[in-house]
Design a protein around this motif. Sequence first.
Motif, PDB file in Angstrom:
ATOM      1  N   LYS A 106       0.801  -1.236   0.000  1.00 39.71           N
ATOM      2  CA  LYS A 106       0.000   0.000   0.000  1.00 39.71           C
ATOM      3  C   LYS A 106       0.829   1.280   0.000  1.00 39.71           C
ATOM      4  N   ASP A 107       2.043   1.268   0.542  1.00 38.04           N
ATOM      5  CA  ASP A 107       2.856   2.488   0.612  1.00 38.04           C
ATOM      6  C   ASP A 107       4.033   2.482  -0.362  1.00 38.04           C
ATOM      7  N   LEU A 108       4.100   1.474  -1.210  1.00 38.56           N
ATOM      8  CA  LEU A 108       5.241   1.374  -2.119  1.00 38.56           C
ATOM      9  C   LEU A 108       4.970   2.117  -3.430  1.00 38.56           C
ATOM     10  N   PRO A 109       6.020   2.564  -4.116  1.00 38.27           N
ATOM     11  CA  PRO A 109       5.844   3.293  -5.392  1.00 38.27           C
ATOM     12  C   PRO A 109       5.598   2.343  -6.557  1.00 38.27           C
ATOM     13  N   ILE A 110       4.571   1.516  -6.440  1.00 34.89           N
ATOM     14  CA  ILE A 110       4.212   0.539  -7.463  1.00 34.89           C
ATOM     15  C   ILE A 110       2.695   0.477  -7.557  1.00 34.89           C
ATOM     16  N   ASP A 111       2.216  -0.132  -8.627  1.00 35.83           N
ATOM     17  CA  ASP A 111       0.792  -0.430  -8.747  1.00 35.83           C
ATOM     18  C   ASP A 111       0.619  -1.939  -8.622  1.00 35.83           C
ATOM     19  N   PHE A 112      -0.540  -2.359  -8.086  1.00 37.04           N
ATOM     20  CA  PHE A 112      -0.727  -3.779  -7.814  1.00 37.04           C
ATOM     21  C   PHE A 112      -2.157  -4.186  -8.123  1.00 37.04           C
ATOM     22  N   LEU A 114      -5.016  -7.371  -7.662  1.00 36.20           N
ATOM     23  CA  LEU A 114      -5.497  -8.622  -7.076  1.00 36.20           C
ATOM     24  C   LEU A 114      -6.571  -9.177  -8.000  1.00 36.20           C
ATOM     25  N   VAL A 115      -6.365 -10.395  -8.509  1.00 31.23           N
ATOM     26  CA  VAL A 115      -7.286 -10.977  -9.487  1.00 31.23           C
ATOM     27  C   VAL A 115      -7.867 -12.265  -8.918  1.00 31.23           C
ATOM     28  N   GLY A 116      -9.181 -12.303  -8.746  1.00 27.76           N
ATOM     29  CA  GLY A 116      -9.824 -13.507  -8.230  1.00 27.76           C
ATOM     30  C   GLY A 116     -11.182 -13.185  -7.628  1.00 27.76           C
ATOM     31  N   THR A 117     -11.912 -14.215  -7.267  1.00 24.46           N
ATOM     32  CA  THR A 117     -13.208 -14.018  -6.607  1.00 24.46           C
ATOM     33  C   THR A 117     -12.981 -13.391  -5.241  1.00 24.46           C
ATOM     34  N   ASP A 118     -13.615 -12.260  -4.997  1.00 25.46           N
ATOM     35  CA  ASP A 118     -13.331 -11.437  -3.810  1.00 25.46           C
ATOM     36  C   ASP A 118     -14.168 -11.903  -2.615  1.00 25.46           C
ATOM     37  N   TYR A 119     -13.834 -13.087  -2.077  1.00 23.84           N
ATOM     38  CA  TYR A 119     -14.562 -13.614  -0.924  1.00 23.84           C
ATOM     39  C   TYR A 119     -14.395 -12.726   0.306  1.00 23.84           C
ATOM     40  N   GLY A 120     -13.240 -12.097   0.430  1.00 19.68           N
ATOM     41  CA  GLY A 120     -12.936 -11.339   1.640  1.00 19.68           C
ATOM     42  C   GLY A 120     -13.399  -9.900   1.621  1.00 19.68           C
ATOM     43  N   GLY A 121     -14.055  -9.458   0.554  1.00 18.78           N
ATOM     44  CA  GLY A 121     -14.506  -8.073   0.477  1.00 18.78           C
ATOM     45  C   GLY A 121     -13.358  -7.080   0.444  1.00 18.78           C
ATOM     46  N   PHE A 122     -12.259  -7.436  -0.217  1.00 16.94           N
ATOM     47  CA  PHE A 122     -11.062  -6.592  -0.199  1.00 16.94           C
ATOM     48  C   PHE A 122     -11.228  -5.337  -1.049  1.00 16.94           C
ATOM     49  N   LYS A 123     -12.035  -5.408  -2.095  1.00 14.12           N
ATOM     50  CA  LYS A 123     -12.241  -4.220  -2.927  1.00 14.12           C
ATOM     51  C   LYS A 123     -12.823  -3.091  -2.095  1.00 14.12           C
ATOM     52  N   LYS A 124     -13.822  -3.407  -1.280  1.00 10.82           N
ATOM     53  CA  LYS A 124     -14.435  -2.378  -0.429  1.00 10.82           C
ATOM     54  C   LYS A 124     -13.459  -1.909   0.649  1.00 10.82           C
ATOM     55  N   GLN A 125     -12.718  -2.844   1.241  1.00 13.24           N
ATOM     56  CA  GLN A 125     -11.734  -2.461   2.262  1.00 13.24           C
ATOM     57  C   GLN A 125     -10.715  -1.475   1.701  1.00 13.24           C
ATOM     58  N   ILE A 126     -10.221  -1.767   0.507  1.00 16.84           N
ATOM     59  CA  ILE A 126      -9.214  -0.900  -0.115  1.00 16.84           C
ATOM     60  C   ILE A 126      -9.799   0.474  -0.405  1.00 16.84           C
ATOM     61  N   ASP A 128     -12.400   1.890   1.171  1.00 20.14           N
ATOM     62  CA  ASP A 128     -12.679   2.552   2.443  1.00 20.14           C
ATOM     63  C   ASP A 128     -11.411   3.118   3.081  1.00 20.14           C
ATOM     64  N   ARG A 129     -10.283   2.449   2.867  1.00 24.33           N
ATOM     65  CA  ARG A 129      -9.018   2.913   3.451  1.00 24.33           C
ATOM     66  C   ARG A 129      -8.312   3.941   2.581  1.00 24.33           C
ATOM     67  N   GLY A 130      -8.864   4.210   1.420  1.00 20.83           N
ATOM     68  CA  GLY A 130      -8.270   5.222   0.534  1.00 20.83           C
ATOM     69  C   GLY A 130      -6.960   4.786  -0.096  1.00 20.83           C
ATOM     70  N   ILE A 131      -6.766   3.480  -0.267  1.00 27.56           N
ATOM     71  CA  ILE A 131      -5.540   2.968  -0.893  1.00 27.56           C
ATOM     72  C   ILE A 131      -5.689   3.109  -2.403  1.00 27.56           C
ATOM     73  N   LYS A 132      -4.749   3.818  -3.025  1.00 23.69           N
ATOM     74  CA  LYS A 132      -4.883   4.167  -4.433  1.00 23.69           C
ATOM     75  C   LYS A 132      -4.118   3.250  -5.380  1.00 23.69           C
TER      76      LYS A 132
END
Length: 311
Positions: A106-112, A114-126, A128-132
Amino acid sequence: YNALKRINFKPKIYEVVHNRMGFGGDSTSYGKEFTHVAVCVSPDAEKYFKSKMPTFPTIVIPNGVDTNTFAVRPPKPRGARLVGGFTGRLEGGWGKGVPDIIEIVKDLPIDFELVGTDYGGFKKQIQDRGIKNIKVFPYSPNPEEAYKRWDFFLSMSPAEGFGLSIAEAVMMHIPTVLLNCGGVCHYLEDHVSALIGDTPEEVRHRLWQLINDEVSLDQSQVDLSAVRMAQSYEDLYVKLKGGAVGATKDVRVTAIKAKTPPQNRGILGVTPELWHGVRRSLRGWCTDYAPPSQAIKFIRMHKPKVVVFGC
Protein backbone atom coordinates in the motif's frame (compact mmCIF):
# COMPACT_ATOMS: atom_id res chain seq x y z
CA TYR A 1 -13.55 -45.57 -1.85
CA ASN A 2 -17.04 -47.04 -1.62
CA ALA A 3 -17.25 -47.35 -5.41
CA LEU A 4 -14.01 -49.34 -5.49
CA LYS A 5 -15.57 -51.94 -3.20
CA ARG A 6 -18.22 -52.65 -5.83
CA ILE A 7 -16.23 -53.22 -9.00
CA ASN A 8 -15.15 -56.66 -10.18
CA PHE A 9 -12.02 -55.61 -12.05
CA LYS A 10 -9.37 -54.33 -9.63
CA PRO A 11 -7.35 -51.60 -11.31
CA LYS A 12 -4.01 -50.19 -10.21
CA ILE A 13 -4.93 -47.23 -8.01
CA TYR A 14 -2.94 -44.20 -6.95
CA GLU A 15 -4.37 -41.33 -4.95
CA VAL A 16 -3.10 -37.79 -5.27
CA VAL A 17 -2.52 -35.89 -2.01
CA HIS A 18 -2.66 -32.10 -2.43
CA ASN A 19 -3.00 -30.90 1.15
CA ARG A 20 -0.41 -30.30 3.84
CA MET A 21 -2.98 -29.87 6.61
CA GLY A 22 -5.90 -32.10 7.53
CA PHE A 23 -9.56 -31.52 6.75
CA GLY A 24 -12.67 -33.63 7.12
CA GLY A 25 -12.84 -36.39 4.52
CA ASP A 26 -9.28 -35.99 3.24
CA SER A 27 -7.30 -38.96 1.93
CA THR A 28 -6.24 -40.06 5.41
CA SER A 29 -9.83 -40.47 6.63
CA TYR A 30 -10.60 -43.80 4.93
CA GLY A 31 -8.90 -47.12 4.25
CA LYS A 32 -6.24 -47.85 1.66
CA GLU A 33 -6.78 -51.54 0.86
CA PHE A 34 -7.50 -50.71 -2.81
CA THR A 35 -4.76 -48.10 -3.20
CA HIS A 36 -1.24 -48.98 -4.28
CA VAL A 37 0.57 -45.68 -3.73
CA ALA A 38 -0.16 -42.12 -2.61
CA VAL A 39 1.19 -39.47 -4.98
CA CYS A 40 2.06 -36.31 -3.05
CA VAL A 41 2.41 -33.03 -4.94
CA SER A 42 5.19 -31.76 -2.66
CA PRO A 43 7.36 -32.88 0.26
CA ASP A 44 4.97 -30.98 2.55
CA ALA A 45 1.99 -32.99 1.30
CA GLU A 46 4.00 -36.18 1.81
CA LYS A 47 5.03 -35.14 5.32
CA TYR A 48 1.38 -34.58 6.27
CA PHE A 49 0.26 -37.88 4.76
CA LYS A 50 3.09 -39.81 6.46
CA SER A 51 2.15 -38.26 9.81
CA LYS A 52 -1.20 -40.05 9.50
CA MET A 53 -0.22 -43.18 7.56
CA PRO A 54 3.52 -43.63 8.13
CA THR A 55 3.89 -47.10 6.58
CA PHE A 56 1.91 -46.48 3.39
CA PRO A 57 4.02 -46.15 0.17
CA THR A 58 4.29 -42.62 -1.24
CA ILE A 59 5.98 -40.85 -4.11
CA VAL A 60 6.38 -37.10 -4.73
CA ILE A 61 5.36 -35.77 -8.16
CA PRO A 62 4.98 -31.98 -8.32
CA ASN A 63 2.06 -30.50 -10.21
CA GLY A 64 2.66 -29.14 -13.69
CA VAL A 65 1.83 -26.03 -15.69
CA ASP A 66 0.46 -26.08 -19.23
CA THR A 67 3.29 -24.25 -20.99
CA ASN A 68 1.20 -23.79 -24.13
CA THR A 69 -1.11 -21.51 -22.16
CA PHE A 70 1.44 -20.22 -19.64
CA ALA A 71 4.23 -19.73 -22.16
CA VAL A 72 7.50 -17.94 -21.44
CA ARG A 73 6.82 -14.25 -21.76
CA PRO A 74 9.23 -12.11 -23.79
CA PRO A 75 11.23 -9.72 -21.58
CA LYS A 76 8.92 -6.90 -20.55
CA PRO A 77 10.38 -3.38 -20.85
CA ARG A 78 10.74 -1.83 -17.40
CA GLY A 79 8.50 1.18 -17.01
CA ALA A 80 8.83 4.11 -14.66
CA ARG A 81 6.43 2.45 -12.24
CA LEU A 82 6.29 -1.31 -11.76
CA VAL A 83 3.00 -3.20 -11.94
CA GLY A 84 2.65 -6.41 -9.91
CA GLY A 85 -0.12 -8.80 -9.13
CA PHE A 86 -1.52 -11.87 -7.45
CA THR A 87 -4.16 -14.26 -8.75
CA GLY A 88 -5.97 -16.84 -6.67
CA ARG A 89 -8.72 -17.08 -4.07
CA LEU A 90 -9.08 -13.68 -2.43
CA GLU A 91 -10.38 -15.29 0.72
CA GLY A 92 -11.03 -13.53 3.98
CA GLY A 93 -8.54 -14.01 6.79
CA TRP A 94 -4.97 -15.09 6.24
CA GLY A 95 -5.40 -18.27 4.19
CA LYS A 96 -3.86 -16.74 1.05
CA GLY A 97 -2.12 -13.87 2.80
CA VAL A 98 -4.08 -11.16 0.99
CA PRO A 99 -4.13 -8.81 4.04
CA ASP A 100 -0.32 -9.09 4.18
CA ILE A 101 -0.07 -8.26 0.48
CA ILE A 102 -2.13 -5.12 1.06
CA GLU A 103 -0.02 -4.02 4.04
CA ILE A 104 3.25 -4.57 2.17
CA VAL A 105 2.20 -2.92 -1.09
CA LYS A 106 0.00 0.00 0.00
CA ASP A 107 2.86 2.49 0.61
CA LEU A 108 5.24 1.37 -2.12
CA PRO A 109 5.84 3.29 -5.39
CA ILE A 110 4.21 0.54 -7.46
CA ASP A 111 0.79 -0.43 -8.75
CA PHE A 112 -0.73 -3.78 -7.81
CA GLU A 113 -3.61 -5.95 -9.01
CA LEU A 114 -5.50 -8.62 -7.08
CA VAL A 115 -7.29 -10.98 -9.49
CA GLY A 116 -9.82 -13.51 -8.23
CA THR A 117 -13.21 -14.02 -6.61
CA ASP A 118 -13.33 -11.44 -3.81
CA TYR A 119 -14.56 -13.61 -0.92
CA GLY A 120 -12.94 -11.34 1.64
CA GLY A 121 -14.51 -8.07 0.48
CA PHE A 122 -11.06 -6.59 -0.20
CA LYS A 123 -12.24 -4.22 -2.93
CA LYS A 124 -14.44 -2.38 -0.43
CA GLN A 125 -11.73 -2.46 2.26
CA ILE A 126 -9.21 -0.90 -0.11
CA GLN A 127 -11.68 1.78 -1.17
CA ASP A 128 -12.68 2.55 2.44
CA ARG A 129 -9.02 2.91 3.45
CA GLY A 130 -8.27 5.22 0.53
CA ILE A 131 -5.54 2.97 -0.89
CA LYS A 132 -4.88 4.17 -4.43
CA ASN A 133 -2.23 1.81 -5.80
CA ILE A 134 -4.13 -1.51 -5.41
CA LYS A 135 -7.01 -2.60 -7.62
CA VAL A 136 -9.21 -5.71 -7.37
CA PHE A 137 -10.32 -7.49 -10.54
CA PRO A 138 -12.85 -10.34 -10.78
CA TYR A 139 -11.89 -13.93 -11.43
CA SER A 140 -10.83 -14.63 -15.01
CA PRO A 141 -10.69 -18.06 -16.68
CA ASN A 142 -7.62 -16.75 -18.53
CA PRO A 143 -5.25 -15.58 -15.77
CA GLU A 144 -2.30 -15.72 -18.18
CA GLU A 145 -3.55 -12.43 -19.66
CA ALA A 146 -3.08 -10.77 -16.27
CA TYR A 147 0.39 -12.29 -15.88
CA LYS A 148 1.44 -10.68 -19.16
CA ARG A 149 0.69 -7.22 -17.73
CA TRP A 150 2.79 -7.65 -14.63
CA ASP A 151 6.42 -6.83 -13.91
CA PHE A 152 6.35 -9.21 -10.93
CA PHE A 153 4.15 -11.70 -9.08
CA LEU A 154 3.74 -11.48 -5.28
CA SER A 155 2.34 -14.17 -2.99
CA MET A 156 2.07 -13.97 0.78
CA SER A 157 0.30 -17.31 1.22
CA PRO A 158 1.67 -18.79 4.48
CA ALA A 159 1.21 -22.47 3.56
CA GLU A 160 0.59 -24.32 0.30
CA GLY A 161 0.30 -27.99 -0.54
CA PHE A 162 1.72 -26.91 -3.89
CA GLY A 163 0.78 -23.39 -5.06
CA LEU A 164 -0.12 -23.56 -8.75
CA SER A 165 -0.39 -19.81 -9.41
CA ILE A 166 3.19 -19.39 -8.18
CA ALA A 167 4.35 -22.12 -10.55
CA GLU A 168 2.46 -20.48 -13.42
CA ALA A 169 4.24 -17.16 -12.83
CA VAL A 170 7.67 -18.84 -12.59
CA MET A 171 7.12 -20.86 -15.77
CA MET A 172 6.19 -17.63 -17.60
CA HIS A 173 9.51 -16.19 -16.32
CA ILE A 174 7.82 -13.42 -14.35
CA PRO A 175 9.96 -12.26 -11.41
CA THR A 176 8.31 -13.91 -8.40
CA VAL A 177 8.43 -12.66 -4.81
CA LEU A 178 6.87 -14.84 -2.15
CA LEU A 179 6.66 -15.85 1.46
CA ASN A 180 8.17 -19.27 2.08
CA CYS A 181 4.97 -21.31 1.93
CA GLY A 182 6.50 -24.74 1.42
CA GLY A 183 4.95 -26.62 -1.49
CA VAL A 184 6.32 -25.19 -4.70
CA CYS A 185 9.12 -23.42 -2.79
CA HIS A 186 10.91 -26.78 -2.57
CA TYR A 187 11.53 -26.50 -6.32
CA LEU A 188 12.73 -22.88 -6.25
CA GLU A 189 15.91 -21.20 -4.98
CA ASP A 190 16.01 -17.81 -3.29
CA HIS A 191 17.70 -15.09 -5.37
CA VAL A 192 18.08 -17.55 -8.28
CA SER A 193 14.64 -18.57 -9.57
CA ALA A 194 12.55 -16.50 -7.13
CA LEU A 195 12.82 -14.08 -4.21
CA ILE A 196 11.71 -15.96 -1.10
CA GLY A 197 11.42 -14.52 2.40
CA ASP A 198 10.69 -16.33 5.65
CA THR A 199 8.85 -13.35 7.18
CA PRO A 200 6.77 -10.46 5.79
CA GLU A 201 9.69 -8.14 6.60
CA GLU A 202 12.04 -10.27 4.48
CA VAL A 203 9.53 -10.35 1.63
CA ARG A 204 9.22 -6.57 1.74
CA HIS A 205 13.03 -6.27 1.64
CA ARG A 206 13.21 -8.55 -1.42
CA LEU A 207 10.44 -6.56 -3.10
CA TRP A 208 12.47 -3.38 -2.56
CA GLN A 209 15.45 -5.12 -4.16
CA LEU A 210 13.28 -5.80 -7.20
CA ILE A 211 11.95 -2.23 -7.29
CA ASN A 212 15.50 -0.87 -7.13
CA ASP A 213 16.61 -3.26 -9.89
CA GLU A 214 19.21 -4.87 -7.62
CA VAL A 215 18.47 -8.51 -8.55
CA SER A 216 18.34 -10.60 -11.68
CA LEU A 217 16.57 -13.97 -11.69
CA ASP A 218 17.12 -16.97 -13.95
CA GLN A 219 13.99 -19.12 -14.06
CA SER A 220 15.00 -21.11 -17.14
CA GLN A 221 16.27 -24.09 -15.12
CA VAL A 222 12.95 -24.68 -13.32
CA ASP A 223 10.83 -27.40 -14.91
CA LEU A 224 7.33 -27.39 -13.46
CA SER A 225 5.74 -28.21 -16.81
CA ALA A 226 2.74 -30.42 -17.43
CA VAL A 227 4.87 -32.50 -19.83
CA ARG A 228 7.33 -33.29 -17.04
CA MET A 229 4.43 -34.15 -14.74
CA ALA A 230 2.87 -36.41 -17.39
CA GLN A 231 6.17 -38.23 -17.86
CA SER A 232 6.38 -38.87 -14.13
CA TYR A 233 2.82 -40.23 -13.98
CA GLU A 234 3.38 -42.45 -17.00
CA ASP A 235 6.55 -43.79 -15.40
CA LEU A 236 4.60 -44.53 -12.22
CA TYR A 237 1.84 -46.24 -14.19
CA VAL A 238 4.33 -48.57 -15.89
CA LYS A 239 5.94 -49.38 -12.54
CA LEU A 240 2.57 -50.12 -10.96
CA LYS A 241 1.72 -52.51 -13.78
CA GLY A 242 4.98 -54.34 -13.10
CA GLY A 243 4.48 -54.59 -9.35
CA ALA A 244 5.48 -52.42 -6.40
CA VAL A 245 6.79 -48.92 -7.02
CA GLY A 246 10.49 -49.15 -7.79
CA ALA A 247 10.37 -52.89 -8.46
CA THR A 248 10.87 -52.59 -12.22
CA LYS A 249 13.60 -50.95 -14.21
CA ASP A 250 13.41 -47.19 -14.65
CA VAL A 251 11.26 -46.16 -17.59
CA ARG A 252 11.94 -43.08 -19.66
CA VAL A 253 9.18 -41.58 -21.79
CA THR A 254 10.91 -40.22 -24.87
CA ALA A 255 8.04 -38.23 -26.32
CA ILE A 256 4.47 -37.28 -25.53
CA LYS A 257 2.45 -36.21 -28.53
CA ALA A 258 0.09 -33.29 -28.07
CA LYS A 259 -3.48 -34.52 -28.17
CA THR A 260 -6.27 -32.59 -29.83
CA PRO A 261 -9.40 -32.37 -27.66
CA PRO A 262 -12.04 -34.74 -29.03
CA GLN A 263 -14.74 -33.07 -31.07
CA ASN A 264 -18.50 -33.56 -30.87
CA ARG A 265 -18.37 -35.94 -27.92
CA GLY A 266 -20.32 -35.60 -24.73
CA ILE A 267 -17.68 -35.08 -22.04
CA LEU A 268 -18.99 -34.12 -18.62
CA GLY A 269 -16.62 -32.60 -16.10
CA VAL A 270 -17.70 -33.10 -12.48
CA THR A 271 -16.07 -30.48 -10.29
CA PRO A 272 -17.11 -27.85 -7.72
CA GLU A 273 -18.04 -24.55 -9.36
CA LEU A 274 -15.33 -22.55 -7.59
CA TRP A 275 -12.46 -24.96 -8.25
CA HIS A 276 -11.13 -22.68 -10.96
CA GLY A 277 -7.75 -24.40 -11.29
CA VAL A 278 -9.38 -27.76 -12.00
CA ARG A 279 -11.76 -26.21 -14.50
CA ARG A 280 -8.82 -24.49 -16.22
CA SER A 281 -7.10 -27.85 -16.60
CA LEU A 282 -10.27 -29.29 -18.20
CA ARG A 283 -10.77 -26.29 -20.49
CA GLY A 284 -11.20 -27.31 -24.11
CA TRP A 285 -12.07 -30.90 -23.23
CA CYS A 286 -15.39 -30.90 -21.43
CA THR A 287 -18.59 -30.03 -23.25
CA ASP A 288 -20.47 -29.52 -19.98
CA TYR A 289 -19.84 -29.28 -16.24
CA ALA A 290 -21.74 -30.36 -13.15
CA PRO A 291 -21.10 -29.85 -9.44
CA PRO A 292 -20.73 -33.14 -7.53
CA SER A 293 -24.19 -32.81 -5.98
CA GLN A 294 -25.77 -32.71 -9.48
CA ALA A 295 -23.53 -35.30 -11.17
CA ILE A 296 -26.04 -38.18 -11.25
CA LYS A 297 -28.80 -35.89 -12.51
CA PHE A 298 -26.58 -34.59 -15.32
CA ILE A 299 -25.41 -38.09 -16.28
CA ARG A 300 -29.00 -39.33 -16.54
CA MET A 301 -30.10 -36.24 -18.43
CA HIS A 302 -27.24 -35.85 -20.94
CA LYS A 303 -25.89 -39.42 -21.10
CA PRO A 304 -22.29 -38.31 -21.70
CA LYS A 305 -19.83 -40.72 -23.33
CA VAL A 306 -17.07 -39.70 -20.90
CA VAL A 307 -17.22 -38.43 -17.32
CA VAL A 308 -14.16 -36.72 -15.83
CA PHE A 309 -14.14 -36.54 -12.04
CA GLY A 310 -12.15 -33.48 -11.00
CA CYS A 311 -13.44 -33.39 -7.43
